[in-house]
Design a protein around this motif. Structure first.
Motif, short mmCIF file in Angstrom:
data_model
loop_
_atom_site.label_atom_id
_atom_site.label_comp_id
_atom_site.label_asym_id
_atom_site.label_seq_id
_atom_site.Cartn_x
_atom_site.Cartn_y
_atom_site.Cartn_z
N PHE A 166 -41.95 25.20 22.45
CA PHE A 166 -42.00 25.16 20.99
C PHE A 166 -43.42 25.39 20.46
CE2 PHE A 166 -41.96 21.78 17.42
CZ PHE A 166 -41.95 22.75 16.43
N ILE A 167 -44.29 24.43 20.62
CA ILE A 167 -45.65 24.55 20.10
C ILE A 167 -46.41 25.64 20.84
CG2 ILE A 167 -47.85 23.36 19.74
CD1 ILE A 167 -46.24 20.75 19.50
N GLY A 168 -46.23 25.71 22.16
CA GLY A 168 -46.96 26.68 22.96
C GLY A 168 -46.68 28.11 22.56
N SER A 169 -45.42 28.44 22.30
CA SER A 169 -45.10 29.82 21.93
C SER A 169 -45.66 30.18 20.55
CB SER A 169 -43.59 30.05 21.97
OG SER A 169 -42.92 29.25 21.02
N CYS A 170 -45.67 29.22 19.64
CA CYS A 170 -46.28 29.47 18.33
C CYS A 170 -47.78 29.70 18.46
CB CYS A 170 -45.99 28.30 17.38
SG CYS A 170 -44.24 28.09 16.95
N LEU A 178 -52.72 33.35 18.93
CA LEU A 178 -53.81 33.79 19.80
C LEU A 178 -53.75 35.30 20.01
CD1 LEU A 178 -53.84 30.96 22.50
CD2 LEU A 178 -55.53 31.33 20.70
N GLN A 179 -52.55 35.83 20.20
CA GLN A 179 -52.45 37.27 20.40
C GLN A 179 -52.71 38.04 19.12
OE1 GLN A 179 -50.16 39.06 23.37
NE2 GLN A 179 -48.97 37.20 23.77
N GLN A 180 -52.38 37.44 17.97
CA GLN A 180 -52.75 38.07 16.70
C GLN A 180 -54.26 38.14 16.55
OE1 GLN A 180 -50.61 35.58 13.95
NE2 GLN A 180 -48.72 36.76 14.11
N GLN A 181 -54.97 37.23 17.23
CA GLN A 181 -56.43 37.23 17.24
C GLN A 181 -56.99 38.13 18.34
OE1 GLN A 181 -57.36 33.07 17.72
NE2 GLN A 181 -56.84 32.55 15.61
N ARG A 235 -41.49 38.71 20.78
CA ARG A 235 -42.34 39.59 19.96
C ARG A 235 -43.78 39.64 20.43
NH1 ARG A 235 -40.45 39.08 13.60
NH2 ARG A 235 -38.21 39.33 13.96
N THR A 236 -44.21 38.63 21.16
CA THR A 236 -45.60 38.59 21.63
C THR A 236 -45.62 38.17 23.10
OG1 THR A 236 -45.77 36.35 20.71
CG2 THR A 236 -46.71 38.15 19.41
N PRO A 237 -45.12 39.01 24.01
CA PRO A 237 -45.16 38.65 25.43
C PRO A 237 -46.59 38.47 25.91
CG PRO A 237 -44.49 40.94 25.13
CD PRO A 237 -44.49 40.31 23.78
N ASP A 244 -33.01 34.09 10.99
CA ASP A 244 -33.07 34.12 12.46
C ASP A 244 -34.38 34.71 12.94
OD1 ASP A 244 -32.15 33.65 15.03
OD2 ASP A 244 -31.19 35.62 15.21
N ALA A 245 -35.48 34.23 12.33
CA ALA A 245 -36.80 34.79 12.62
C ALA A 245 -37.65 33.78 13.39
CB ALA A 245 -37.50 35.16 11.32
N PRO A 246 -38.54 34.26 14.26
CA PRO A 246 -39.44 33.36 14.99
C PRO A 246 -40.67 33.02 14.16
CG PRO A 246 -39.84 35.61 15.67
CD PRO A 246 -38.72 35.66 14.66
N PHE A 247 -41.51 32.18 14.71
CA PHE A 247 -42.79 31.87 14.08
C PHE A 247 -43.66 33.12 14.07
CE2 PHE A 247 -47.24 30.52 14.33
CZ PHE A 247 -47.30 29.62 13.29
N SER A 248 -44.37 33.32 12.95
CA SER A 248 -45.27 34.48 12.89
C SER A 248 -46.47 34.13 12.03
CB SER A 248 -44.54 35.70 12.32
OG SER A 248 -44.07 35.43 11.01
#
Length: 326
Positions: free
Chosen positions: A10-14, A19-22, A43-45, A322-326
């Protein structure tokens, strides 16, 4: 590269997403299993994904320098019963990572928990001051394991053993938000109430098991997962900040407030029904939590926390799409 244990959770994937957006490389240590947890990373493997049993060899032969370790992986079920497994996972692994970070000069951030406070009651009882640790009495195995590691860290520092250049233990309060569908019976109350309402039922809450507390008046410090991620990112950018810190909003809200917020976010009538508390939770249920946030503020964190109503509105909007955290 950031090494992120529990990075598919949960928290880790968010955190992985941000981090990958950075444009930061991330190595996730986790098990995807067969319950759809892979969707949290869809969306962010991450650049690297490895099971826990490969962690030791990865640390030894990492293909990139590790800038920091963020250790969120744990057995987090408050009803866990296997004490040996919980100790190995929540304490011994944490000790091993702490020592590796100390030897290699790498910052170490880790998840503690508000479950360490046990039956604490009243605002003054939720102090994260190190001298308060001995007074805490966790109510379950999970809380005890997190408390045990916090005590171990304090002993390591008191005995002036080698320590990471920066370390921070975060006592997460009641975190809610997307990417938690894999959590089973540990899923947040917001998601459970949302599902009840969509099924045409009222939002159900436990009756109070205390004579001095009305039904629905049990209160928790509910915190939006985006705020948790913001604090973790701030710590990664603030090497001067070390310590054991509460991470909530500093404001307790009742379960009735939460149920009403979920109804409002769905544009539905406020319908709430009360049910008896399960026997397994009686005597282990925290009727009040509220983070004392002064130590994190004193360390320099100036971010604002999302209100319960706004956080629930954001979460419900993501659930409906049905969207993930972004």
């Amino acid at each position: 590269m950031i090494l992120l244990t529990g990075g598919a959770g949960f928290i880790g994937s968010c955190l992985n997403t941000v981090l990958q957006q950075q444009n930061r490389a991330v190595a996730v240590v986790d098990r995807l299993g067969s319950d759809g947890k892979w969707r949290n990373l869809a969306r962010t493997p991450p650049q690297y994904l490895l099971p826990p049993e490969e962690l030791e060899s990865f640390l030894r032969d990492s293909p990139r320098p590790i800038e920091a370790v963020v250790h969120l992986g744990a057995i987090s079920e408050t009803t866990a019963r296997d004490g040996d497994l919980v100790w190995r996972t929540n304490v011994a692994l944490s000790q091993s990572l702490w020592r590796w970070c100390a030897r290699n000069g790498v910052p170490f951030l880790y998840a503690s928990s508000a479950a360490t406070y046990g039956a604490a009651d009243g605002v003054e009882a939720f102090s994260d001051a190190p001298e308060r640790l001995d007074a805490l009495r966790p109510l379950n195995l999970y809380g005890w394991s997190k408390h045990s590691f916090d005590l171990w860290v304090r002993r390591e520092l008191a005995e002036r053993r080698e320590a990471p250049p920066q370390w921070a233990g975060l006592k997460f309060f009641n975190v809610y938000g997307p990417n938690e569908n894999h959590k089973g019976n540990m899923i947040s109350v917001v998601k459970v109430k949302h599902d009840e309402l969509l099924a045409g039922r009222p939002a159900t809450l436990f009756r109070s098991d205390r004579a001095d507390l009305a039904d629905g008046a049990q209160a928790r410090d509910f915190i939006w997962v985006g705020d948790v991620v913001d604090v973790l990112c701030w710590l990664l950018e603030t090497p001067s900040a070390s310590g054991l810190f509460n991470l909530g909003t500093g404001v307790a809200r009742t379960y009735l407030d939460l149920a009403h917020a979920v109804c409002d976010a769905n544009g539905l009538e406020r319908r709430v029904a009360f049910i008896d508390m399960p026997q397994a939770l009686r005597g282990q249920y925290q009727s009040f939590t509220q983070a004392d946030m002064r130590r994190l503020r004193d360390a320099g964190y100036a971010g604002q926390f999302t209100s319960l109503e706004e956080g629930v509105r954001r979460y419900v909007a993501l659930l409906r799409d049905d969207a993930p955290f972004s």
